[in-house]
Design a protein around this motif. Structure first.
Motif, PDB file in Angstrom:
ATOM      1  N   ALA A  62       0.821  -1.214   0.000  1.00 12.31           N
ATOM      2  CA  ALA A  62       0.000   0.000   0.000  1.00 12.31           C
ATOM      3  C   ALA A  62       0.857   1.267   0.000  1.00 12.31           C
ATOM      4  O   ALA A  62       0.471   2.288  -0.569  1.00 12.31           O
ATOM      5  N   GLY A  63       2.003   1.225   0.637  1.00 10.17           N
ATOM      6  CA  GLY A  63       2.871   2.405   0.717  1.00 10.17           C
ATOM      7  C   GLY A  63       2.120   3.578   1.347  1.00 10.17           C
ATOM      8  O   GLY A  63       1.399   3.409   2.329  1.00 10.17           O
ATOM      9  N   GLN A  64       2.240   4.740   0.715  1.00  8.69           N
ATOM     10  CA  GLN A  64       1.598   5.956   1.246  1.00  8.69           C
ATOM     11  C   GLN A  64       0.081   5.858   1.279  1.00  8.69           C
ATOM     12  O   GLN A  64      -0.582   6.540   2.062  1.00  8.69           O
ATOM     13  N   ALA A  65      -0.475   4.997   0.425  1.00  8.69           N
ATOM     14  CA  ALA A  65      -1.942   4.862   0.351  1.00  8.69           C
ATOM     15  C   ALA A  65      -2.537   4.267   1.622  1.00  8.69           C
ATOM     16  O   ALA A  65      -3.755   4.264   1.799  1.00  8.69           O
ATOM     17  N   ALA A  66      -1.681   3.775   2.513  1.00  9.94           N
ATOM     18  CA  ALA A  66      -2.192   3.208   3.770  1.00  9.94           C
ATOM     19  C   ALA A  66      -2.642   4.306   4.736  1.00  9.94           C
ATOM     20  O   ALA A  66      -3.426   4.051   5.652  1.00  9.94           O
ATOM     21  N   ARG A  67      -2.159   5.523   4.508  1.00 10.08           N
ATOM     22  CA  ARG A  67      -2.515   6.627   5.412  1.00 10.08           C
ATOM     23  C   ARG A  67      -4.017   6.895   5.328  1.00 10.08           C
ATOM     24  O   ARG A  67      -4.546   7.117   4.240  1.00 10.08           O
ATOM     25  N   GLY A  68      -4.694   6.802   6.461  1.00  8.52           N
ATOM     26  CA  GLY A  68      -6.143   7.044   6.499  1.00  8.52           C
ATOM     27  C   GLY A  68      -6.974   5.862   6.011  1.00  8.52           C
ATOM     28  O   GLY A  68      -8.202   5.939   5.958  1.00  8.52           O
ATOM     29  N   ALA A  69      -6.332   4.751   5.667  1.00  6.19           N
ATOM     30  CA  ALA A  69      -7.039   3.585   5.112  1.00  6.19           C
ATOM     31  C   ALA A  69      -7.615   2.688   6.207  1.00  6.19           C
ATOM     32  O   ALA A  69      -7.351   2.882   7.396  1.00  6.19           O
ATOM     33  N   THR A  70      -8.402   1.694   5.768  1.00  4.73           N
ATOM     34  CA  THR A  70      -8.903   0.663   6.689  1.00  4.73           C
ATOM     35  C   THR A  70      -8.126  -0.622   6.431  1.00  4.73           C
ATOM     36  O   THR A  70      -7.965  -1.024   5.274  1.00  4.73           O
TER      37      THR A  70
END
Ligand code: AOF
Ligand code: ZN
Length: 367
Positions: A62-70
């Protein structure tokens, strides 16, 4: 996120986790899906050997896309400093906003602590969803953690009348190719395949997974009080390439023990009770060695002793439309029952056609 969406992504995490079954022992086979704005940005499952865990792999994807993710995880993320850093810390560091996991990890080092740490870091934690399904997926890991023994699936492939061979021992091709293929798939999803000495002598089985394009092989366990096994058989010949473990009586001949150790087998001494190997001692020995899921393929004597000791968690039956008759070899040895009320009972979970045979899958009632 609504409940149906949570269920869908968590269900995906559970099925990813199941991909690791049979390869992650003694660790549980966990799956993880990272979702950002309804889009999957990372997936992971526990690697062979049990590490890395599922979450760091999914987070890396996920890299940066994990920020704020579920993050959807099929088990409570670990909080302990084991051989890898805690997954909770990885989730916190990645900036995940929410974690959805069905149930607590029974490992006493985690056991609620993972959820507590996530919550303490301001992460929203949702639990309880799909907990029955997750409980089944992790049943082996939980049983070993709580009782020190692996989960046992007993497979019996037989004729319509419950026989596995004619009186002369002819036992080839009772069930069809689809059923055999299914057996190989089930072997692959267990940590070990287990048979009794009688079967090892009569059938000279290889007990490997074949025809599925799978490199990983489950451990092959033979239960033999006296290590009374053919020295020129398939198991003896291949013990150096694919693990063979022998559960034997503490009274077994030391020379035979040395011979089998020399052939590459691992020897597990077990207690003898009333003239036969104590099945609980056998399973505890296997649990101690790390196994969480064992697929028992008979024979009748071993199957009966496990059933008598109430150590069978699941039954996998495959029944062919062929009649062999009373003189044929029964799939189960004597259980010594006088009353039906004492008979081990199972609840049907699934039944379906499998090629020309019937597959029926039962789980322990009230378990
Ligand atoms: C997770 N994700 O994918 C798995 C977990 O020996 P270690 O350090 O690898 O830790 C093993 C423990 O970690 C194991 O007993 C169980 O509690 C947990 N397994 N946890 O967060 C995973 N496989
Ligand atoms: Zn972990």
């Amino acid at each position: 996120m609504n409940a149906a969406t949570d269920r869908r992504f968590l269900s995906l995490a559970l099925s990813l986790g199941r991909r690791g079954q049979g390869t992650t022992w003694p660790n549980p086979a966990v799956g993880c899906v990272i979702v950002q704005h309804s889009r999957i940005v990372g997936r992971g499952w526990t690697a062979p050997g049990g590490r890395p865990h599922a979450e760091p792999q999914a987070l890396a994807q996920a890299g940066q896309a994990a920020r704020g993710a579920t993050a959807y995880v099929s088990l409570e993320p670990c909080s302990h400093h084991g051989q890898t850093p805690p997954c909770t810390d990885a989730l916190i560091a990645a900036g995940v906003a929410r974690v959805v996991a069905p149930l607590e990890d029974m490992d006493p080092r985690v056991s609620g602590e993972g959820f507590a740490r996530l919550r303490a870091a301001g992460i929203e934690v949702t639990t309880g969803l799909l907990s029955d399904e997750a409980g089944r997926d992790h049943a082996g890991f939980f049983l070993r953690t709580e009782q020190g023994r692996p989960f046992v699936t007993l497979k019996l492939a037989s004729s319509f009348d419950g026989r596995i061979a004619t009186a002369t021992g002819d036992s080839q091709w009772i069930t069809g190719p689809e059923a055999r293929r299914h057996v190989h798939a089930m072997r692959a999803r267990h940590d070990a395949v287990m048979v009794g000495a009688g079967t090892a002598r009569a059938d000279d089985p290889g007990l490997t997974v074949r025809g599925l394009g799978i490199a990983h092989q489950p451990v092959r366990v033979v239960v033999s009080r006296r290590i009374d096994l053919p020295l020129m058989g398939q198991l003896a010949r291949t013990a150096k390439e694919t693990p063979v473990w022998i559960c034997h009586g503490t009274d077994a001949d030391p020379t035979l023990r040395d011979t089998w150790t020399g052939l590459g087998a691992r020897l597990i001494p077990c207690e003898v009770m009333g003239g036969q190997l104590d099945p609980l001692s056998v399973l505890k020995g296997l649990g101690e060695a790390g196994l969480t899921r064992v697929f028992c393929e008979g024979g009748g004597a071993l199957a009966a002793s496990l059933l008598q000791a109430d150590l069978v968690d699941e039954l996998l039956g495959m029944t062919a439309g062929v009649a062999i008759g009373a003189e044929g070899l029964p799939s189960l040895g004597a259980l010594g029952l006088s009353r039906l009320a004492e008979a081990p009972r199972f609840r049907l979970r699934e039944s379906r056609m499998l090629g020309g045979d019937v597959l029926h899958h039962w789980e322990r009632a009230g378990g």
